[in-house]
Write a protein that holds these residues in place. Structure first.
Motif, PDB file in Angstrom:
ATOM      1  N   GLY A   1       0.804  -1.216   0.000  1.00 58.98           N
ATOM      2  CA  GLY A   1       0.000   0.000   0.000  1.00 58.98           C
ATOM      3  C   GLY A   1       0.839   1.269   0.000  1.00 58.98           C
ATOM      4  O   GLY A   1       0.630   2.178   0.800  1.00 58.98           O
ATOM      5  N   VAL A   2       1.798   1.314  -0.921  1.00 57.20           N
ATOM      6  CA  VAL A   2       2.640   2.512  -1.050  1.00 57.20           C
ATOM      7  C   VAL A   2       1.932   3.492  -1.990  1.00 57.20           C
ATOM      8  O   VAL A   2       1.541   3.100  -3.088  1.00 57.20           O
ATOM      9  N   PRO A   3       1.757   4.769  -1.592  1.00 58.26           N
ATOM     10  CA  PRO A   3       1.125   5.735  -2.497  1.00 58.26           C
ATOM     11  C   PRO A   3       1.948   5.868  -3.779  1.00 58.26           C
ATOM     12  O   PRO A   3       3.173   5.950  -3.721  1.00 58.26           O
ATOM     13  N   ASP A   4       1.277   5.852  -4.920  1.00 64.03           N
ATOM     14  CA  ASP A   4       1.964   5.857  -6.214  1.00 64.03           C
ATOM     15  C   ASP A   4       2.322   7.291  -6.610  1.00 64.03           C
ATOM     16  O   ASP A   4       1.772   7.848  -7.540  1.00 64.03           O
ATOM     17  N   ASN A   5       3.265   7.896  -5.873  1.00 67.26           N
ATOM     18  CA  ASN A   5       3.665   9.284  -6.137  1.00 67.26           C
ATOM     19  C   ASN A   5       5.132   9.332  -6.542  1.00 67.26           C
ATOM     20  O   ASN A   5       5.910   8.483  -6.114  1.00 67.26           O
TER      21      ASN A   5
ATOM     22  N   SER B   1      -0.182  -0.060 -10.079  1.00 66.68           N
ATOM     23  CA  SER B   1      -0.947   0.502  -8.963  1.00 66.68           C
ATOM     24  C   SER B   1      -2.450   0.324  -9.153  1.00 66.68           C
ATOM     25  O   SER B   1      -2.970   0.362 -10.264  1.00 66.68           O
ATOM     26  N   VAL B   2      -3.099   0.058  -8.039  1.00 66.05           N
ATOM     27  CA  VAL B   2      -4.552  -0.059  -8.027  1.00 66.05           C
ATOM     28  C   VAL B   2      -5.028   1.063  -7.111  1.00 66.05           C
ATOM     29  O   VAL B   2      -4.598   1.151  -5.955  1.00 66.05           O
ATOM     30  N   GLU B   3      -5.883   1.943  -7.636  1.00 68.08           N
ATOM     31  CA  GLU B   3      -6.365   3.101  -6.864  1.00 68.08           C
ATOM     32  C   GLU B   3      -5.214   3.867  -6.228  1.00 68.08           C
ATOM     33  O   GLU B   3      -5.207   4.158  -5.031  1.00 68.08           O
ATOM     34  N   ARG B   4      -4.195   4.121  -7.050  1.00 66.24           N
ATOM     35  CA  ARG B   4      -3.014   4.920  -6.668  1.00 66.24           C
ATOM     36  C   ARG B   4      -2.232   4.338  -5.493  1.00 66.24           C
ATOM     37  O   ARG B   4      -1.503   5.030  -4.797  1.00 66.24           O
ATOM     38  N   LEU B   5      -2.419   3.027  -5.250  1.00 67.11           N
ATOM     39  CA  LEU B   5      -1.581   2.354  -4.245  1.00 67.11           C
ATOM     40  C   LEU B   5      -0.851   1.209  -4.924  1.00 67.11           C
ATOM     41  O   LEU B   5      -1.423   0.502  -5.755  1.00 67.11           O
TER      42      LEU B   5
END
Ligand code: ADP
Ligand code: ASP
Ligand code: MG
Length: 406
Positions: free
Chosen positions: A269-273, A299-303
């Protein structure tokens, strides 16, 4: 008169009888006219025993003091070998790594050689001494003793061969050379008469402990051919070199390596930033923890999940570094496990020939071995599998790639 740099590993100097046998061998070479610089490892299990002694003092001994302690193993074997040689009537002198001019950085336990000042070694050669050098160690600018990592006496030897411009570096060990797989796991493994630096580097850095990977790297950079052979017999060994004669004919896999020194860390669950990977891996690099295999899921839902491997001995330190970063970036969870191992097939034939990956995956599937991660280079395919299945995987792949055939 040829200047030859030789290295004898732990089992080759395991006891006083073996040390005397090495001394006799060196005396014969000297009589034949060779000038000899000889690097030795500690006797048999000495390094492990020293580590165990420190463990009886504390769980986390200071790295600086550990290096001073571990360096003594090679001091013992080098001085005993010099004493044996002098007793045989040869001129000989033993030098510690520091005396031999091996200058390193300050990374205790994993120091890298920064420079070799061969002044003293040259002086001893001119005085017609056989020069015995304690492997695996060096000294920093601040005069602290360092060690170069497990198995690194090979690296001391190649570094000396490079700076002394020796024609080649001879590594004497307990097997007859480099085999198509670890002969202790695969009895059908075949000795390779020759192998390129590139292939050997891939094998060594993926677990083939017959050579320290930095020794191969140095050999390649300084174009020092490395000859691996047995100190127990006179049979032919393996030449590691950069010639092209062999490479053009290659169309198959050269060897298989396995490495059980693997720990996997998954940050879930790492934020995809942008910048997250740098925030995680920069501090690991700064702490000299080498990260091997890195996989980031789509990434799924930016995670996303980020998985990477380190060596088992680095796991605790890596987790200490990663935990606060993961908390800061609001990752969901961290998982760590040590039940995996790497199995790699290596060969420059992969550059031009198709089908290697398919054969590897099909073979592991047929053996019922699950692949947890895959990484590749131009000449290597690595799969992470259950560590308990490694011997079986080595044997199945050895057969599938027909490595027993010359
Ligand atoms: P030394 O003490 O002489 O440095 P090592 O134990 O470090 O010896 O390395 C030799 C060992 O490497 C062999 O006994 C063998 O089990 C292992 N080994 C692993 N892979 C290979 C390979 N491909 N070819 C030969 N030996 C290998
Ligand atoms: N004695 C050291 C070790 O056991 C270095 C070596 O043998 O090359 O790792
Ligand atoms: Mg070794």
């Amino acid at each position: 008169m040829a200047l030859v740099v030789q290295k004898y590993g732990g089992s080759s100097v395991a006891n006083t009888e073996r040390l005397k046998a090495v001394a006799e061998r060196l005396a014969r070479s000297r009589q034949a006219g060779d000038q000899l610089v000889v690097v030795v490892s500690a006797m048999a299990n000495t390094t492990d025993e020293l580590i165990e002694l420190a463990a009886q003092m504390t769980e986390k001994p200071e790295p600086r003091e550990m290096d001073l302690l571990l360096s003594t193993g090679e001091i013992v074997s080098s001085s005993l070998l010099a004493i044996a040689l002098i007793h045989l009537g040869c001129r000989a002198v033993a030098l510690s790594g520091a005396q031999a001019g091996i200058g390193t950085d300050r990374r205790h336990g994993r120091a890298r050689i920064l420079k070799v000042d061969p002044y003293r070694v040259r002086r001893e050669i001119e005085a017609e001494n056989i020069v015995i050098v304690a492997g695996f160690q060096g000294i920093t600018e601040e005069l602290d003793i360092t060690t170069l990592g497990r198995g690194a006496s090979d690296t001391t030897a190649v570094a000396l061969a490079a700076v002394l411009r020796s024609d080649r570096c001879e590594i004497y060990t307990d097997v007859k050379g480099v085999y198509t797989a670890d002969p202790r796991i695969e009895p059908e493994a075949r000795r390779l008469p020759e192998i390129s630096y590139e292939e050997m580097l891939e094998l060594a850095s993926h677990g083939a402990k017959v050579l320290h990977s930095r020794a191969v790297e140095l050999g390649s950079v300084h174009q020092v051919p490395i000859y691996v052979s047995s100190s127990f017999t006179e049979s032919p060994g393996t030449l590691i070199h950069g010639g092209t004669s062999m490479m053009e004919q290659r169309n198959k896999v050269m060897g298989i390596a396995e490495d059980t020194d693997v720990a996997r860390i998954t940050i879930r669950g790492v934020p995809d930033n942008p910048g997250i990977a740098a925030a995680l891996f920069e501090p690991l690099g700064a702490a000299s923890i080498s990260v091997d295999t890195i996989v980031q899921n789509a990434s799924v839902e930016r995670l996303t999940d980020l998985t990477f491997t380190v060596s088992r001995s680095d796991l605790d330190r890596a987790l200490e570094i990663v935990r606060p970063v993961a908390a800061e970036i609001k990752a969901v969870d961290i998982l760590a496990d040590t039940h995996l191992a790497k199995i790699s097939v290596v060969g420059s034939g992969m550059i031009s020939g198709p089908g290697y990956a398919g054969l590897m995956f099909r073979t592991l599937f047929a053996a019922g071995i699950n692949i947890e991660l895959i990484t590749t280079s131009e000449i290597r395919i690595t799969c992470l599998v259950d560590a308990a299945r490694v011997p079986e995987a080595v044997r199945a792949l050895h057969k599938a790639f027909e490595l027993e055939k010359g």
